[in-house]
Design an enzyme around this catalytic site. Structure first.
Site, PDB file in Angstrom:
ATOM      1  N   PHE A 131       1.025  -1.034   0.039  1.00  0.00           N
ATOM      2  CA  PHE A 131      -0.099   0.083  -0.054  1.00  0.00           C
ATOM      3  C   PHE A 131       0.764   1.251   0.018  1.00  0.00           C
ATOM      4  CE2 PHE A 131      -2.530   3.377   2.092  1.00  0.00           C
ATOM      5  CZ  PHE A 131      -3.670   3.696   1.024  1.00  0.00           C
ATOM      6  N   ASP A 216       9.352   2.653   1.818  1.00  0.00           N
ATOM      7  CA  ASP A 216       8.222   3.439   1.872  1.00  0.00           C
ATOM      8  C   ASP A 216       7.891   3.264   3.712  1.00  0.00           C
ATOM      9  OD1 ASP A 216       5.744   4.226   2.738  1.00  0.00           O
ATOM     10  OD2 ASP A 216       4.686   3.613   1.088  1.00  0.00           O
ATOM     11  N   LYS A 245       2.447  10.051   8.328  1.00  0.00           N
ATOM     12  CA  LYS A 245       1.615   9.339   9.322  1.00  0.00           C
ATOM     13  C   LYS A 245       2.658   9.842  10.614  1.00  0.00           C
ATOM     14  CE  LYS A 245      -1.046   5.776   7.538  1.00  0.00           C
ATOM     15  NZ  LYS A 245      -0.501   5.129   6.359  1.00  0.00           N
TER      16      LYS A 245
HETATM   17  C1  LIG Z   1      -0.752   5.121   4.839  1.00  0.00           C
HETATM   18  C2  LIG Z   1       0.178   4.827   4.054  1.00  0.00           C
HETATM   19  C3  LIG Z   1       0.458   5.635   2.928  1.00  0.00           C
HETATM   20  C4  LIG Z   1      -0.516   6.791   2.348  1.00  0.00           C
HETATM   21  O1  LIG Z   1      -0.316   7.541   3.167  1.00  0.00           O
HETATM   22  P1  LIG Z   1      -1.288   9.110   2.995  1.00  0.00           P
HETATM   23  O2  LIG Z   1      -1.049  10.189   4.162  1.00  0.00           O
HETATM   24  O3  LIG Z   1      -2.818   8.507   3.280  1.00  0.00           O
HETATM   25  O4  LIG Z   1      -1.379   9.489   1.756  1.00  0.00           O
HETATM   26  C5  LIG Z   1       1.545   5.191   2.049  1.00  0.00           C
HETATM   27  N1  LIG Z   1       2.482   4.082   2.425  1.00  0.00           N
HETATM   28  C6  LIG Z   1       2.032   3.481   3.388  1.00  0.00           C
HETATM   29  C7  LIG Z   1       2.981   2.283   3.846  1.00  0.00           C
HETATM   30  C8  LIG Z   1       1.072   3.972   4.310  1.00  0.00           C
HETATM   31  O5  LIG Z   1       0.797   3.015   5.453  1.00  0.00           O
END
Ligand SMILES: *Cc1c(COP(=O)(O)O)cnc(C)c1O
Length: 391
Positions: A131, A216, A245
């Site tokens: 994701f 990521d 986050k």
């Molecule tokens: C939540 C998340 C995203 C997306 O972040 P947003 O601030 O919602 O755009 C991308 N990568 C990972 C691993 C995530 O957990």
């Protein structure tokens, strides 16, 4: 549809609760009911709800300077970048607001580097069930089944490999491959840690083939896994890393970090109205100073072990399929597809509710505030025990 929801564009179904206050690990709704919150805005509120330090920085900075324009320097932006560089293996930082935006920036930087150094190579290998966000390109990059098609035409160039399977990476590689983008612990997929051996081999393969390794760390970074950054657990250094986050402690802040040799954007390639604004940068700096302290991180690791032991006990007491995770990003595997029911029942507990998340039909995920206490963990475990004991 709920009576509450007359004016919002429908994007998801929400419970009929309106939250009005939060403090630490606790949320309160408009009826005055309290909830122990193990979701924390999806692993966002690293210091819990409304931490005093964030409230104070917001108040102070908002009276000093909100936004001089992304075309000018401001002191919080410079200081936060400097601090991130000191704490990590990276040399340069770009700020944005969301995880998707930071990941887009990473993809653009990798493709720019591919144009300059690799004859136009542009493909970025990502992983099944990964994701990376909800922009069009990040939906393509994400490995959620179908996500690369539902808003066609979509940006392409994101072939999928399987996590912990190096051969699958080699199989989808082409001369156009410029990078591999990986979550070191897949969050939305259900808290699936990458194997250390796989990550080391992937790092070596990227170096050998001149591919960038993009971590990521939107969900895993900033103490969530018990270290400042999850890559530290693996003994490897990515070339690019994204954060979001937890770095904002509840306000929208994200970052792309890179090594000096990949600092290759041309002027005008990348930017954004809110990129590096002093309000969010000042908050980020305050959050970093709290979380990336060795004593604080050690406590996160202890609390992670404490939660893991408690979840393991619940698993064996109630015939569940075990727990897994790193630091305070954990999951409990259920033998049946009843995770959503458990989430609803936990929320409905009286007099105090428990907020949980089910990223998969048979999985509960736990991403409490990094400041959660052992007493609060005990309280949550007690409620879980009660839920699984119910017929
Ligand atoms: C939540 C998340 C995203 C997306 O972040 P947003 O601030 O919602 O755009 C991308 N990568 C990972 C691993 C995530 O957990």
């Amino acid at each position: 549809m709920s009576d509450l929801d007359q004016a919002l564009i429908s994007i998801t179904s929400r419970p009929d609760i309106v939250f009005s206050q939060g403090k630490g690990s606790w949320l309160v709704d408009e009826e005055g009911k309290r909830y122990l919150d193990l979701v924390q805005g999806w692993a966002v509120n690293s210091l819990g709800h409304s931490p005093a330090v964030v409230a104070q920085v917001l108040a102070n900075q908002s009276t000093q300077l909100l936004n001089p324009s992304p075309a000018f320097y401001n002191r919080p932006m410079l200081e936060l970048a400097k601090r991130l560089v000191e704490l990590s293996c990276f040399d340069r930082v770009f700020f944005a607001s969301t995880g998707a935006e930071a990941n887009e920036a990473a993809v653009k930087l990798a493709r720019r580097w591919g144009q300059k150094e690799r004859g136009g190579a542009y493909e970025i290998i990502s992983f099944e069930n990964s994701f990376h966000g909800r922009s069009l390109a990040m939906m393509s990059a994400s490995g959620k089944p179908g996500w690369d098609r539902i808003f066609a035409p979509m940006p392409n160039g994101f072939p999928k490999a399987r996590l912990n399977d190096l051969n699958s990476v080699e199989r989808v590689a082409t001369p156009e491959t410029v990078a591999v983008m990986v979550e070191l612990v897949q969050g939305e997929a259900g808290v699936i840690p990458a194997d250390p051996g796989f990550v080391r081999e992937l790092r070596a393969l990227c170096t050998e083939r001149q591919w960038l390794l993009i971590a990521d760390e939107v969900q895993t970074g900033i103490g969530r896994c018990g270290r400042a950054f999850a890559y530290e657990h693996y003994g490897v250094e990515p070339d690019l890393m994204t954060l979001a986050k937890g770095i904002g402690g509840g306000i929208p802040l994200s970052a792309l970090l890179c090594k000096e040799r990949f600092n290759c954007f041309d002027p005008g390639d990348q930017g954004g109205t809110y990129c590096g604004n002093p309000l969010t940068a000042a908050v980020g700096l305050a959050v970093l100073n709290e979380v990336c302290d060795e004593g604080f991180l050690e406590t996160v690791r202890h609390r992670g072990q404490y939660l893991a032991a408690g979840l393991q006990k619940i698993s064996s007491d109630h015939g569940l399929l075990g727990e897994r995770g790193v630091g305070l990003l954990r999951a409990l595997a259920l033998p049946t597809h009843r995770a959503e029911q458990v989430v609803s029942a936990a929320r409905a507990l009286e007099p105090v509710g428990l907020l949980l998340n089910a990223p998969r039909p048979n999985l509960l995920r736990f991403m409490p505030a990094l400041t959660i206490t052992e007493n609060e963990i005990d309280e949550a475990l007690g409620m879980l025990d009660q839920l699984f004991a119910a017929p």
